[in-house]
Design an enzyme around this catalytic site. Sequence first.
Site, PDB file in Angstrom:
ATOM      1  N   GLY A   1      -1.299  58.567  16.501  1.00 16.51           N
ATOM      2  CA  GLY A   1      -2.307  57.789  17.479  1.00 16.51           C
ATOM      3  C   GLY A   1      -1.488  56.713  17.974  1.00 16.51           C
TER       4      GLY A   1
ATOM      5  N   ASP B   1     -13.942  47.427  12.226  1.00 16.70           N
ATOM      6  CA  ASP B   1     -13.654  48.601  12.877  1.00 16.70           C
ATOM      7  C   ASP B   1     -14.718  49.759  12.257  1.00 16.70           C
ATOM      8  OD1 ASP B   1     -12.935  50.058  15.115  1.00 16.70           O
ATOM      9  OD2 ASP B   1     -10.793  50.491  14.257  1.00 16.70           O
TER      10      ASP B   1
END
Length: 474
Positions: free
Chosen positions: A161, A278
């Site tokens: 990522g 998150d």
Amino acid sequence: MLRVTHPDGETEEIYPARGMTIGQDPSNQIVLQEDAGARRTHAQVDRQSSGLFTLTCVDPGATIESDGQLLQQLELRPDLKFRIAQTSFECHSGEVTEGQVADATIAKCPWCTSTVLPEPTFQPTRCSSCAKGILVIEGKPRLILPEALDDYHIERFVARGGMGVLVLARDKTGKRVAIKVLPQEATADPSARQRFQAEYAALTRVAHPRVLRPIGHGEVAGIPYLVTEWVEGTNLRDVVEEAKRTGALPKFSEVLRWFVDTSEGLAAIHDVGLVHRDIKPSNILLLPDGHAIVADLGIAKSLEDSAGLTMTSVAPGTFDYMAPEQHIGSPRLDERADQYSLGVTFYEALTGRKPTGTWADASAVNRSVPTYFDGILKRLLLPFPESRYPSVEKLLDELRAVLEVGLAGGGSITVPEVPPAAAVPISAIVMAGILMGSATGSLAALWLNAGVLAGAMLGAFIGALAGRFVGAAR
């Protein structure tokens, strides 16, 4: 640093590097979602002799939109915003010297620093020069890891990522572990290192079976790494995507178990004074035994820290799952922001869609959802934090009651009445005000911190009217 926001709301943060490409083809480092306006390889990052990065369109017909203009080349500078097709980009500065950037963008063997390297593979191989074990991971730049990180032997590459690379490894007893590694292009940024270390510190504060368990951390050849338990299974994002692909929504009983588990993990995180910030489907890991655990505390914030670890002008989190107060960077952000993200996440899990605009009850979309459960989701999605649950523990009281009814095979429960404003998660007018506040930045924060309540009262009134209107329309 580039903050990328995809059309579905997913965000990622990536350090630009020489040769990095953007496009629809999976071989690009930044992969654009399917879009008629994007090319297979749309643009490439280059580094000028001055040390500055430029983004240039590869395809003659490709364009980059910035400040209302269609361009073929941009100089990447702090605070720049641009779009490629439906994907948005923001540039943010990092504390990195030109020499560090240049060094970090060159793929080298961590043992002999040779740049003559074998082709990328999923398993470790040997350096062409020193013959020591390394793992060559595809990307621009490529990431080169030593085969062993202290006592952990890398078995294979798992995923990459913008802010980390995940590999599967084994400890000296042979037990499988997950290792998250900071990419080489980010190691030169002190703030990136600090956030990486903060993630481990946050994990060590929480000891609960519904939160990913940390094992250790370290640094080898200048590469920081974080070790956690290895979780066999999938994540909630995969469930959502499968439902969208097939049209077959998951059963309420299955999602409810995950909902309870996630809430228990969040309660444990809140108990030690942290806000996750998150919560989203990809950060909820699903185990083969039917349970779920919360992962990725990379941007968790201590309630004792009014600022937290963040980047200039960036509200940490994932846009579509953030609470309204999180969007505007409220300094008073608390655990109730996680409740809103939880509501978005599990509404999407049950319906295959996000609760935007005038959204339908989950029970109207997924027939396996009991109507009394709609009230729980509505309360989580209220625009004002004081209207949500006082704590996740209070939410859990209601969820466990629902779970008991489900296990008994029938019946119903009484869910406290939700204010009329819950008919929409946030009215269009209130959202417009928040977006305007976000655009004016410090002015919005000053307005909120000064305690000027007139706007909030008007917003609440308008929200209530909108809720009653929508409710009546149904």
